[in-house]
Enzyme design. Sequence first.
Site, PDB file in Angstrom:
ATOM      1  N   ASP A 106       3.758  24.747 -16.958  1.00  0.00           N
ATOM      2  CA  ASP A 106       2.563  24.891 -16.124  1.00  0.00           C
ATOM      3  C   ASP A 106       1.869  23.541 -16.092  1.00  0.00           C
ATOM      4  O   ASP A 106       1.543  22.985 -17.141  1.00  0.00           O
ATOM      5  CB  ASP A 106       1.605  25.935 -16.707  1.00  0.00           C
ATOM      6  CG  ASP A 106       2.130  27.353 -16.525  1.00  0.00           C
ATOM      7  OD1 ASP A 106       3.252  27.500 -15.998  1.00  0.00           O
ATOM      8  OD2 ASP A 106       1.434  28.304 -16.919  1.00  0.00           O
ATOM      9  N   ASP A 128       4.421  38.373  -8.951  1.00  0.00           N
ATOM     10  CA  ASP A 128       3.672  38.794 -10.129  1.00  0.00           C
ATOM     11  C   ASP A 128       3.424  40.289  -9.972  1.00  0.00           C
ATOM     12  O   ASP A 128       2.742  40.705  -9.033  1.00  0.00           O
ATOM     13  CB  ASP A 128       2.330  38.052 -10.226  1.00  0.00           C
ATOM     14  CG  ASP A 128       2.517  36.555 -10.488  1.00  0.00           C
ATOM     15  OD1 ASP A 128       3.597  36.173 -10.994  1.00  0.00           O
ATOM     16  OD2 ASP A 128       1.595  35.786 -10.194  1.00  0.00           O
TER      17      ASP A 128
END
Lengths: 270, 223
Positions: free
Chosen positions: A11, A130
């Site tokens: 990330d 997601d």
Amino acid sequence: MLTKRIIPCLDVDAGRVVKGVSFVDLQDAGDPKELAALYDRQGGDELVFLDITASAHGRDTMVEVVRQVSEEVFIPLTVGGGIRSADDVQRLLRAGADKVSVNTAALNDPELLAEGARRFGSQCIVLAIDAKRVDPGGLSDGQSDGSDLGLNEGSGWEVYVRGGRTPTGIDAVKWAVRAVEMGAGEILLTSMDADGQQTGYDLHLTRAVGQAVPVPVIVSGGAGTLEHMYDAFTEGCADAALAASIFHYGTYTIGQAKEYLNQRGVPVRL
Amino acid sequence: MKLPFLGGRQRKPSAMAKMIVKVVDYESGNLRSVSRALETAGAQPVLTSDPDALKSANAIVLPGVGSGRAAMEALEQRGLVKPLQEAVASGTPVLCICLGLQLLMDDTEEGSSPCLGIISGTTRKLPDSLKVPHMGWNSVSFRHEHPLLDGIPDGSYFYFVHSYYAEPLKNDVATGVTEYGLPFCSVLTQGNVMATQFHPEKSGDFGLKIYSNFVDYASVVWK
């Protein structure tokens, strides 16, 4: 024999690698270039960079990070986060990315998948989903958006967008099927229930999506032990497993993960 | 002086003039990685879509990502088909990558298009019973020795992304074979033509070795 892939995920916020726990409490965990090279040396099969920067300036930083990493690391590189148009896709591919992953923008405009596949090939268009388990008691007619992708008579998992903050009323498996028809060549599937918990991947979700689509599925969210990876590849039928924390903080090396999987009969590149 | 970060790999020392390798640029995919891999192998990559540049080339890399028909159309629009065929016929070392390998055949099922016709055979779609594209690291069994594979162990893993595969008529051009539902030709060699269905520029150290082997081969031909 085609091997199962282990994919470390970085990330990136403003050019630095961070990793969230259930999408909050970010901690700095290093320089993207150094980490990418480290994971390449350890035997990482691909790398995923997820750009979590909010600002436009940060996006330019990400393109530069991709450029620098692709100069020195000779394994496939996927970049996701904030991609809104086919021109964004092109910019990242030109900088040296091999694939891009799209999420919110593809739901807003599924044509992005078709255009991306047409212009650059479906092999470089990854759809990120997601998904969160729907509370079985809480599903009412009001929660369906009325489209054929709605939650009624669905798989039991709902798609969330905007970094997992916004529910969509769209069924995860139906969306995966539609996205592949539109042009997605791979699915990156994150369980919001499992993410950051380190209690294992959501195997039911993984299998449900994997059986519904003819393209590879990368499972993400929840890896805490090497057995979790084994379960994802066997019970979950995943083609690849994404992990961050267990590698970033040195709990296990990728080499250890592969050695473990190999001993238990999962085909991996050693 | 701060040394450039090399991700643990060292560039080859360049005591002699660098081998110039022409990389065919027909807007087909990620040429950056191909160029960087050639640099790491000690060569100097030059991107070109100029037919004359191919005629005078000492070595050529034909990369390729995307669809077979679109790629052939792009080559034709730029007037590159004949120069490529002539370069092969004149003995110029040519390395073809992924779709580049498939384009060597007579034709492809992908958009039902004729191809370069440099190698007899056809390019077919992988069976629908499999997950397509064939994506990830798969092993390559070597059928015979070849300079392109020097220093690489038989059975090594390389990174594949493709939905079609080449089926050459003659078995002996299949220098490497990979299994994905069926056995297919993953390394093809015929004289000065060398090709891989996988992406050596995405296949770590053994992939880079393919590039340096190609550059070494081309350097010998060049001298």
